[in-house]
Design a protein around this motif. Structure first.
Motif, mmCIF file in Angstrom:
data_model
loop_
_atom_site.group_PDB
_atom_site.id
_atom_site.type_symbol
_atom_site.label_atom_id
_atom_site.label_comp_id
_atom_site.label_asym_id
_atom_site.label_seq_id
_atom_site.Cartn_x
_atom_site.Cartn_y
_atom_site.Cartn_z
ATOM 1 N N SER A 69 0.842 -1.205 0.000
ATOM 2 C CA SER A 69 0.000 0.000 0.000
ATOM 3 C C SER A 69 0.872 1.248 0.000
ATOM 4 O O SER A 69 0.621 2.203 -0.739
ATOM 5 N N ASN A 70 1.911 1.194 0.869
ATOM 6 C CA ASN A 70 2.808 2.368 0.924
ATOM 7 C C ASN A 70 3.513 2.610 -0.394
ATOM 8 O O ASN A 70 3.638 3.749 -0.856
ATOM 9 N N GLU A 71 3.970 1.509 -0.996
ATOM 10 C CA GLU A 71 4.695 1.606 -2.277
ATOM 11 C C GLU A 71 3.792 2.243 -3.352
ATOM 12 O O GLU A 71 4.199 3.154 -4.059
ATOM 13 N N ILE A 72 2.537 1.727 -3.436
ATOM 14 C CA ILE A 72 1.594 2.265 -4.445
ATOM 15 C C ILE A 72 1.325 3.738 -4.162
ATOM 16 O O ILE A 72 1.359 4.576 -5.060
ATOM 17 N N ARG A 73 1.074 4.044 -2.890
ATOM 18 C CA ARG A 73 0.757 5.424 -2.509
ATOM 19 C C ARG A 73 1.898 6.372 -2.881
ATOM 20 O O ARG A 73 1.696 7.421 -3.444
ATOM 21 N N SER A 74 3.164 5.909 -2.568
ATOM 22 C CA SER A 74 4.291 6.839 -2.813
ATOM 23 C C SER A 74 4.619 6.955 -4.306
ATOM 24 O O SER A 74 5.009 8.010 -4.779
ATOM 25 N N ARG A 75 4.421 5.864 -5.081
ATOM 26 C CA ARG A 75 4.785 5.955 -6.507
ATOM 27 C C ARG A 75 3.668 6.566 -7.361
ATOM 28 O O ARG A 75 3.922 7.340 -8.294
ATOM 29 N N LEU A 76 2.416 6.255 -7.032
ATOM 30 C CA LEU A 76 1.316 6.717 -7.906
ATOM 31 C C LEU A 76 0.578 7.952 -7.370
ATOM 32 O O LEU A 76 -0.076 8.660 -8.137
ATOM 33 N N LEU A 77 0.731 8.250 -6.102
ATOM 34 C CA LEU A 77 0.036 9.364 -5.451
ATOM 35 C C LEU A 77 -1.428 9.439 -5.934
ATOM 36 O O LEU A 77 -1.851 10.446 -6.515
ATOM 37 N N PRO A 78 -2.212 8.348 -5.762
ATOM 38 C CA PRO A 78 -3.548 8.318 -6.380
ATOM 39 C C PRO A 78 -4.473 9.433 -5.895
ATOM 40 O O PRO A 78 -5.179 10.039 -6.705
ATOM 41 N N GLU A 79 -4.485 9.741 -4.602
ATOM 42 C CA GLU A 79 -5.427 10.758 -4.104
ATOM 43 C C GLU A 79 -5.127 12.127 -4.685
ATOM 44 O O GLU A 79 -6.019 12.801 -5.196
ATOM 45 N N SER A 80 -3.798 12.513 -4.617
ATOM 46 C CA SER A 80 -3.495 13.868 -5.132
ATOM 47 C C SER A 80 -3.565 13.915 -6.650
ATOM 48 O O SER A 80 -3.742 14.978 -7.246
ATOM 49 N N ASN A 81 -3.441 12.760 -7.324
ATOM 50 C CA ASN A 81 -3.601 12.758 -8.796
ATOM 51 C C ASN A 81 -5.047 12.480 -9.216
ATOM 52 O O ASN A 81 -5.325 12.285 -10.393
#
Ligand code: ADP
Length: 473
Positions: A69-81
């Protein structure tokens, strides 16, 4: 605006075709732009899905959900994108799901699972409306890692693309009518310009009458219908000219041939009438035949004069002379004739008024007009002659005679036209006098006007070009 005119119909056709073309292009452009934006957007989402797949593939087994989850969050930044990301196991348990986007364009809880992710297909794109009414595009793919099989869903709201498409649609709705309007106005002016040459041909054709049949229409070497039209009309004028020349020659020849036998008949009859041993009755009859022969001679002379004038004979003796003097001497010569009828003849000519033309023919104009004025003015009446120089040389002959009816006024210059003979005191005449006047005036570039009131008199006004301004011939 004339709705049946060629110009109007062309503009309507032009505007209709343009509107159809612009609408087709605008619709095609709009649809193609929508398709292109969605395809691009789908590709971007697919790349993100691939990235998530890589993260899962590189994670060891069993997987650490928090680390992933952390990896996805840090690489894709889904919420801010403003992206939606969901990773679930093949049994449906969710490993990771992104939170609400910054722009609140969709609710992640409301995004239903993509069936395609569970199907045999490795990749699938789905567009749908969330219960909140947001249009979303979701890409789904299945990956198999050492820790097991996963379904990856990456999506986003189509709001931005929708905004761009709405903006383009408004732009097109405004631009199409403006473009049609501008193009139609341009087309209208072009059509008007093109039709101007037709107008020019019509105007020139209008000016060609039997007096100037040698003139021709201008022929623009365009190699099109207009050139052919001008050439055809010119050929037609040529044929008319030839036909009229033949008629004129016939008229001139016929009247010329008739003159000699008429002179012989007149001489013979005069001799018979003078013979002493002629009974009273025969003398009377011969006298009346002589009168008719006299009339016939006048008609033939008149016809010959008209035929010669039509052939341009008046232009042979072209001289510069004083019109005022010519009018004064002619009036002087005819004074006695007027006095015989108890008519006062007043001549009002001042300083020199020079004109150019055929002296003898112009004298004939004055004689014919004066002769008419005397013929149609009752005893005790008066005739006023005047010559003055304005922008042109103006000759006026005004009488206090019987006048001419308004509806007959336009016809008095026609050949053989005579206003009701019974009304005139002196019925002598052939109906050719004013026709000769008109022909001479036309040959001299002069204009003739008439005004008349029944019972009060008539005015004949001729405007000659002044000598200085007359065309050199
Ligand atoms: P005509 O030989 O009959 O005089 P014209 O051609 O000279 O022929 O004139 C045509 C007709 O115009 C005449 O028949 C006459 O009725 C009318 N007319 C011409 N001049 C006058 C005038 N000054 N007053 C009244 N009527 C006139």
């Amino acid at each position: 605006m004339n709705r049946r005119s060629l110009g109007f119909r062309l503009v309507v056709w032009f505007a209709s075709v343009l509107t159809a073309v612009y609408l087709f292009v605008a619709a095609a452009m709009f649809l193609e732009l929508g398709r292109y934006l969605k395809t691009n957007f789908g590709d971007a989402l697919r790349r993100r899905a691939d990235e998530v797949g890589e993260i899962l593939a590189t994670a060891g087994a069993p997987i650490d959900e928090a680390a992933i989850s952390n990896e996805i969050r840090s690489r894709l930044l889904p919420e801010s994108n403003n992206r939606f990301v969901r990773v679930s196991r093949s049994d449906g348990t969710v490993v990771y799901r992104s939170g609400p986007p910054v722009d609140r364009s969709f609710d992640p809880d409301a995004v239903a699972a993509t069936d395609a992710a569970k199907s045999a297909q490795s990749k699938s794109v789905r567009q749908f409306l969330t219960p909140g009414g947001t249009s979303m595009l979701v890409v789904a793919r299945s990956v198999t890692a050492t820790s097991g099989s996963y379904d990856i869903e990456v999506g986003a709201s189509l709001e931005q693309i929708q905004l761009v498409l709405n903006y383009v649609l408004i732009l097109l709705i405004v631009a199409v009518p403006v473009l049609v309007g501008v193009s139609t106005s341009g087309g209208y002016f072009l059509i008007k310009r093109a039709l101007k040459s037709v107008d020019h041909i019509a105007k020139t054709a209008e000016q060609i009458s039997h007096h100037n049949l040698s003139e021709r229409l201008p022929v623009a070497k365009t190699g099109d219908e207009l050139e052919r039209l001008s050439i055809s009309v010119n050929r037609m004028i040529g044929r008319l000219d030839e036909a009229i020349q033949t008629t004129r020659r016939f008229l001139a020849d016929a009247s010329h041939e008739l003159r000699t036998p008429l002179t012989v008949i007149k001489g013979e009859l005069e001799e018979v009438a003078g013979s002493k041993n002629l009974s009273e009755e025969l003398r009377e009859r011969t006298g009346s035949v002589l009168e008719e022969v006299e009339r016939l001679t006048h008609i033939v002379e008149g016809l010959l004069a008209v035929a010669r004038l039509d052939a341009g004979e008046a232009q042979r003796e072209w001289l510069r002379f004083d019109l005022a003097e010519l009018v004064a001497t002619t009036a002087d010569q005819m004074k006695l004739l007027a006095e015989d009828q108890r008519i006062t003849l007043v001549c009002n000519t001042g300083s020199r008024v020079d004109v150019e033309g055929d002296h003898v023919r112009l004298k004939q104009v004055i004689v014919n007009l004066l002769d008419n004025a005397i013929k149609y003015t009752p005893e005790g009446g008066s005739i006023h002659l005047s010559v003055r120089a304005q922008d042109r040389a103006v000759l006026e002959i005004v009488d206090t005679g019987i006048g001419i009816p308004k509806d007959e006024l336009a016809h008095v210059f026609e050949r053989f036209f005579r206003v009701d003979k019974a009304r005139s005191r002196n019925v002598e005449g052939t109906g050719l006098g004013l026709a000769i006047v008109k022909s001479i005036c036309t040959a001299h570039g002069a204009e003739i006007e008439t005004e008349s009131t029944i019972g009060r008199g008539s005015c004949f006004r001729i405007k000659f070009p002044l000598a200085a301004t007359v065309d050199s011939r």
